[in-house]
Design a protein around this motif. Structure first.
Motif: not given
Lengths: 409, 167
Positions: A58-84
């Motif tokens: 059973x997974x999903x306890x750390x689901x933070x919607x990174x894919x959705x969040x990256x869609x709302x940021x510019x290419x440069x700002x979205x990179x910060x989420x990839x670290x997480x």
């Protein structure tokens, strides 16, 4: 409350055998907060005595919607989420993301930046394998390896801090190159790692490789054949311990990996012990790559001079009107990418880490999907552990090297 | 990479449209051909299904979604992308779990995030979101999660759909 419980039970009833419904076998909950699940992972075990019949992860306890969040940021700002995503391989996540952006907008990277990317990515691979080695050994009750592994990992995290200012969430690689050049102390620090690490790896091996207790706990445990491993989409050390020679650094070289000589360690047994041997040898090969890259590290710029995509240096902004306009445009609107899609994959410490990136002509990604290696490596857990004891399950989870941040995204 | 030959073979067998970008070819085929095409790709030596993902082209209706299949072949040394358009009303596709077992979780993820159902899937449940979650988060018409600001002129309009805590 009772309604909720019965609903969730009905939903998973078809996954357990009839014997469990009749009470002949036991369904036991393991996790989500359990020291040996390497994160927030919940497993439902169906047990016959101590033997595992089936596992329902059973997974999903750390689901933070990174894919959705990256869609709302510019290419440069979205990179910060990839670290997480995969917090053991932060620079590797940056690397695959910037490679995808560079491919989408067709941006060249100077050779010095490519070589530094390789050095940092390989050091990060060693750091990730050290955490894996320490925790996997801890899971089978070999306490001391853990302490030594974390001591060496600090040396590598210090190098990351020296380059980027951060130990873990570096965001050091940027589309078009690097954030800045490496400091002067960088080379001496990497040379120190190259000097001490081979001996330290020998030390870990002297603690574990021929340790009878370690061998008893790992040899023959969690076996998978080469065909099954491919069909289940395994990658990385987990796949190569079963035999297939599949490493994206050789399969589809990126960032100049084709210039370096290294071997891809392979084993054929496909059990926990083979996965251990493969990863330990991978650390040695990573050191080889780092040494070659450092020896022939070219001089020159570390970032593309195409200021439509790369912010101009601070010194130019005061004197050049054009640089000021570029700076302003890039940090407010961002750069635009064509209405196309690319898929780029790299070899992360865990396997094939891929980014599917689609642009829509604007400054934000239209869709970004992370093909993360731990996702498939965890999915195969029921196949690996059927018929083994509960105590072996802990060794198997340790050996497939999952990171839950990588799975749940 | 030597992909051109099998791409041509697939195209003659199933029709479809070839798109090229940055030196990589992808094939867009019809939904009805999905299962036989994946079977043919498996027979051509693509041992691994690297991933399945989806792109939502809301507000486009037909097709609204593109299912994206990524294959890897060790013996050919090639990767290959195939796309399948899926309409907006009752989005559904055949499951390829029987050909590539790791499609199981990937299809569950797409069901969870986009609401596309997969026929013949052995265990189609939500995987990342809680099992009683409503909506499919990665759809383009699903808000990112900010609270909508209410002003005097549209207070009531937004109040109707505002997600207040229950009980």
């Amino acid at each position: 409350m009772t309604e909720l419980l019965s609903a969730s039970f009905d939903e998973i009833k078809h996954l357990v055998s009839n014997r469990a419904l009749e009470g002949e076998t036991m369904v036991l909950n393991m996790g989500p907060q359990h020291p040996s699940t390497h994160g927030v992972l919940r497993l439902l075990l169906e047990l016959d005595g101590e033997t595992i019949i089936n596992i329902i992860p059973d997974v999903g306890f750390l689901h933070t919607g990174i894919e959705k969040n990256m869609e709302a940021k510019t290419y440069m700002k979205a990179e910060v989420m990839s670290d997480r995503l995969d917090y053991m391989n932060t620079t590797g996540n940056n690397l695959v993301y910037v490679l995808a952006v560079e491919k989408l907008v067709d941006l060249d990277v100077p050779p010095r930046a490519q070589a530094i990317r390789v050095i940092i990515a390989e050091l990060q691979r060693i750091a990730s394998h050290l955490v894996w080695l320490g925790t996997a050994a801890l899971d089978v009750a070999a306490m001391s390896a853990f302490l030594y592994c974390f001591r060496e990992r600090e040396m590598i995290l210090d190098i990351l801090e020296m380059c980027s200012g951060q130990r873990m969430m570096t965001t050091y690689f940027r589309p078009g190159g690097l954030w800045r050049d490496v400091p002067v102390e960088f080379e001496a620090a990497v040379r120190h790692v190259l000097k001490v690490m081979p001996k330290r790896i020998d030390q870990y091996e002297s603690l574990l490789t021929r340790n009878p207790l370690f061998i008893d706990r790992t040899v023959g445990i969690g076996k998978i054949s080469a065909e099954d491993a491919l069909a289940w989409g395994l990658t990385g050390g987990t796949l190569r311990a079963s035999g297939p020679d599949h490493d994206f650094r050789k399969f589809a070289p990126y960032s100049g990996y084709e210039q370096y000589e290294f071997d891809v360690p392979l084993e054929t047994a496909g059990d926990c012990y083979a996965r251990y041997l493969v990863r330990v040898e991978e650390m040695r090969q990573s050191l080889r790559i780092v040494e070659q890259a450092l020896d022939k590290l070219p001089m020159g710029p570390v970032s593309s001079s195409n200021h439509k995509f790369v912010p101009p240096p601070r010194s130019e902004i005061g004197t050049s009107m054009e640089a000021l306009i570029h700076h302003f445009k890039l940090w407010t609107e961002g750069f635009s990418a064509p209405k196309e899609s690319v898929y780029v994959a790299v070899e992360s410490p865990r396997g094939e880490l891929g980014v599917f990136l689609e642009g829509d002509g604007g400054p934000k990604p239209y869709r970004i999907h992370w093909r993360t290696p731990s996702w498939d490596n965890l999915q195969v857990l029921p196949v690996l552990s059927r018929g083994h004891l509960v105590a072996d399950l802990v060794a198997i989870i340790g050996s497939i090297d999952i990171v839950l941040g990588d799975i749940d995204r | 990479m030597n992909e051109q030959r099998f791409v041509d073979e697939l195209k003659t067998q199933f029709g479809g449209e070839l798109v090229e970008f940055r030196g990589e070819t992808r094939l867009i085929i019809q939904l009805k051909d999905l299962f036989p095409a994946v079977e043919a790709i498996r027979k051509m030596g693509f041992e691994r299904l690297s991933g399945i993902t989806t792109v939502d082209y809301f507000p486009a209706e037909d097709p609204r979604f593109h299912l994206v299949y990524l294959f890897t072949s060790l013996q050919r040394g090639a990767t290959f992308e195939m796309r399948v358009p899926v309409p907006a009303i009752n989005p559904s596709a055949p499951s390829v779990e029987k050909i590539y077992p790791n499609a199981n979780w990937r299809e569950r993820e797409i069901y969870d995030m986009f609401g596309i159902t997969f026929d013949g899937h052995s265990d189609l449940r939500r995987i990342l979101m809680p099992h009683d979650w409503e909506g499919h988060p990665l759809r383009k018409d699903y808000p990112l999660g900010y609270e909508e600001p209410q002003f005097t002129f549209n207070f009531d309009e937004i109040d109707v759909r505002k997600p207040y805590a229950k009980e």
